[in-house]
Design an enzyme around this catalytic site. Structure first.
Site, PDB file in Angstrom:
ATOM      1  N   CYS A   1       0.819  -1.210   0.000  1.00  9.28           N
ATOM      2  CA  CYS A   1       0.000   0.000   0.000  1.00  9.28           C
ATOM      3  C   CYS A   1       0.852   1.259   0.000  1.00  9.28           C
ATOM      4  CB  CYS A   1      -0.891  -0.027   1.234  1.00  9.28           C
ATOM      5  SG  CYS A   1      -2.033   1.338   1.272  1.00  9.28           S
TER       6      CYS A   1
ATOM      7  N   ARG B   1     -12.689   1.064  -5.322  1.00 11.32           N
ATOM      8  CA  ARG B   1     -12.097   0.912  -3.977  1.00 11.32           C
ATOM      9  C   ARG B   1     -11.369   2.213  -3.593  1.00 11.32           C
ATOM     10  NH1 ARG B   1      -8.082  -1.391  -0.658  1.00 11.32           N
ATOM     11  NH2 ARG B   1      -8.982  -2.964   0.687  1.00 11.32           N
TER      12      ARG B   1
END
Ligand code: RVP
Length: 490
Positions: free
Chosen positions: A302, A401
Site C-alpha cells: 500500500c 475501492r
C-alpha cells in the site's frame, strides 16, 4: 497548535508484549474468536480480498485450517458467485455429475473414460439404473487380452448403493463392511450421484475446519461500497459474510449504502476500512453492521500513506476502533501490516478479534497465480488492489475501492495508484504458514498468561520500545545460515 494537539500513533514495532506470571502452556491455548457478530472461526486469521490472495482454493484452505477467506471482487459477479459456490460445495460428499459407463461399452472405452476423468471406478448404468460397477482393478488384467469385450461381462453385479440421506459415518461403515471404495447414491432406483471413501476420510483430516450449519465451509466475499447487486448475488450463492471493500468507509454515502445492504441480505456484513473511533461510532449509529475491518495504509503493497499522506499506524488504529466497537459487541479485524506471528499477537492484545493478512498468504500454493523462478529462487506475484495492474485488470474493482473516476475505456483511464505490484517468496502450502503463525501466537499467549483471546485483551501488557529496542529484538551480529520457516530473511 494543530500539531501540538496531534495524538501519537504507534505500530507493531513500537511495542513489545511484557511477559507476565503464567500457568498457561501454549498447547492449551484456545484461539477461537468472533470474525463477525454471528460467526466464530477457530484461528484468528482471515485472508485478504485481493486478486493475488483469495479465490476459492485459498478460501477452502483457510476454512480447513479454521480461519476464513474473503473472495476478492476483481471479477464479474457471475465469476465471484462461482468461486463462492466452489467453496460451499467443495466437500459435497455426493458427486452429482457422476461419470458412468454403459454395460454395452467396451472395456477399452471404460478405460479411456477412467483415464480422462481421472477416476478409478465407474458405476455401470443402463437407462438410469445401476446394473453394476467396474474398477481399474477389474480392467487392468484384461486390457491386453479382452479390451474389445463388453463391460457387462466383467463388471461386479452386486452393487452396494446408498440413499441420499445416508450420513458420512454410515456411508463409511457401509463401505468398510462391504469392502468397496465407492457407493453410488440411488433415488427411486435411479443413480443421482456417487460417494467415495477418500472424500469422507479427507473431510476427517481437518478437525479444526470452520463450517456452517449444513456442514459446509464458511466463506466470505467482498463487494463494492455501492454494489448492492453483487452483495445480493453473493448472499444468494451462500456467502456467510459479505465485506464492503473500500479504502475509506467513513462516508455518509457508504453508511447509507451499508444500511440498505444489511436490510437486503442474510449474510453478516463487514464494513471497512476504517482507522478511527469516530468512524466506528458513525458507522455503528448509521447501520446495523456485524464487523469492522481496520487499517488505512499499513498494507505491505500500500502507498496510501505516501501518495495521500494519510493513515493511522496500525496498533493505534486497531486500539481506537476496538475501544468503540467492543462497547457495541461488534468484532474487529485488524487488516494489513502483519509480517510475523508476533504482530498477530500484538494486534489481538490491543483489541482485535482477528487479523487479515495479504502478504503472509500471498506466495502460498493456494494463492492465485503461478510460481516464477528468479535467480534460482521461487516467487509468486503479489499486488495491491490499488496498483495499476489490479485497477486496469479484472473487473476494475480497484477503481471504486479508491474512488477513481473512469471515463471511457479502462486502458485509456488516467489513474492515481495507491498500491504497488511485486513478488513475494513462494512459501509452500497454507497449512504450513498457518502452523507457524498459530505456533507463534500460542507462544505469545503463554508468555502473557492468556488462555484465550478475551484473556489476551484483558491481561496482555505492552512496553513501549525505541529503535534500539527493536534492533535488539531481531537476530543480530551473525550471518544467518539456516533460514527459519517463521523468520524469512528475503
Ligand atoms: P498486507 O497483509 O500487509 O500485505 O496487507 C494486506 C491489506 O492491504 C489488504 O487486506 C487490504 O486491506 C490492503 N490493500 C490491498 N490493496 C491495497 C493497495 O493497493 N493499497 N491495500
Amino acid at each position: 497548535d494543530k500539531l501540538n494537539k496531534a495524538p501519537e500513533g504507534y505500530t507493531f514495532d513500537d511495542f513489545l508484549l511484557v511477559p507476565s506470571i503464567s500457568n498457561i502452556e501454549p498447547k492449551d491455548v484456545e484461539t477461537k474468536t468472533k470474525v463477525s457478530r454471528n460467526f466464530n472461526i477457530n484461528i484468528p486469521v482471515v485472508s485478504s480480498a485481493m486478486d493475488t490472495v483469495t479465490e476459492a482454493e485459498m478460501a477452502i484452505a483457510m476454512a480447513q485450517e479454521g480461519g476464513l477467506g474473503v473472495i476478492h471482487r476483481n471479477m464479474t459477479i457471475k465469476e465471484q458467485v462461482a468461486e463462492v459456490k466452489k467453496v460451499k460445495h467443495s466437500e459435497d460428499l455426493t458427486i452429482k455429475d457422476v461419470i458412468t459407463t454403459s454395460p454395452e461399452n467396451s472395456i477399452y472405452e471404460a478405460n479411456v473414460i477412467m483415464d480422462m476423468e481421472e477416476v478409478s471406478g465407474l458405476p455401470v448404468v443402463d437407462n438410469g439404473r445401476v446394473v453394476g460397477i467396474i474398477s481399474r482393478r477389474d480392467i487392468k488384467p484384461i486390457m491386453n487380452s479382452d479390451a474389445q469385450k463388453k463391460v457387462r461381462e466383467f463388471m461386479t453385479e452386486e452393487v452396494v448403493t446408498i440413499a441420499e440421506s445416508t450420513s458420512p459415518e454410515e456411508a463409511l461403515d457401509i463401505a468398510y463392511e462391504n469392502k468397496v471404495e465407492r457407493l453410488p447414491v440411488v433415488k427411486d432406483d435411479r443413480i443421482v450421484g456417487i460417494v467415495t471413501i477418500r472424500d469422507i476420510l479427507e473431510r476427517k483430516m481437518h478437525p479444526n475446519a470452520v463450517r456452517d450449519e449444513d456442514g459446509r465451509f464458511l466463506v466470505a466475499a467482498a463487494t463494492g461500497p455501492f454494489d448492492l447487486e453483487r452483495a445480493m448475488a453473493l448472499d444468494q450463492a451462500g456467502a456467510d459474510i459479505i465485506a464492503i471493500d473500500v479504502a475509506h468507509a467513513h462516508k455518509p454515502s457508504i453508511i447509507k449504502s451499508a444500511k440498505k445492504m444489511k436490510e437486503n441480505i442474510n449474510a453478516d456484513l463487514l464494513v471497512g476500512n476504517i482507522a478511527t473511533g469516530e468512524a466506528a461510532e458513525a458507522i455503528i449509529s448509521g447501520a446495523d453492521i456485524d464487523g469492522f475491518k481496520v487499517g488505512i495504509g499499513p498494507g505491505s503493497i500500500c502507498t496510501t500513506r505516501i501518495i495521500a499522506g494519510v493513515g493511522v499506524p496500525q496498533l493505534t488504529a486497531i486500539s481506537s476502533v476496538a475501544d468503540v466497537a467492543k462497547e457495541h459487541g461488534v468484532p474487529v479485524i485488524g487488516d494489513g501490516g502483519l509480517r510475523y506471528s508476533g504482530d498477530v499477537a500484538k494486534a489481538i492484545a490491543v483489541g482485535a478479534d482477528s487479523v487479515m493478512v495479504g502478504s503472509l498468504m500471498a506466495g502460498t500454493t493456494e494463492s492465485p497465480g503461478e510460481v516464477v523462478i528468479m535467480n534460482g529462487r521461487k516467487f509468486k506475484q503479489y499486488r495491491g488492489m490499488g496498483s495499476l495492474g489490479a485497477m486496469t485488470g479484472g473487473s476494475g474493482a480497484g477503481t471504486d475501492r479508491y474512488f477513481q473516476e473512469v471515463k471511457g475505456p479502462m486502458k485509456h483511464a488516467k489513474l492515481v495508484p495507491e498500491g504497488v505490484e511485486g513478488v513475494v517468496p513462494f512459501k509452500g502450502p497454507v497449512n504450513e504458514v498457518i502452523f507457524q503463525l498459530m505456533g507463534g501466537l500460542k507462544a505469545s499467549m503463554g508468555y502473557c498468561g492468556a488462555s484465550n483471546i478475551s484473556q489476551m485483551w484483558e491481561k496482555a501488557k505492552f512496553v513501549r520500545i525505541t529503535t534500539s529496542g527493536m534492533t535488539e529484538s531481531h537476530p543480530h551480529d551473525l550471518t544467518i545460515t539456516n533460514e527459519s520457516p517463521n523468520y524469512p530473511t528475503t
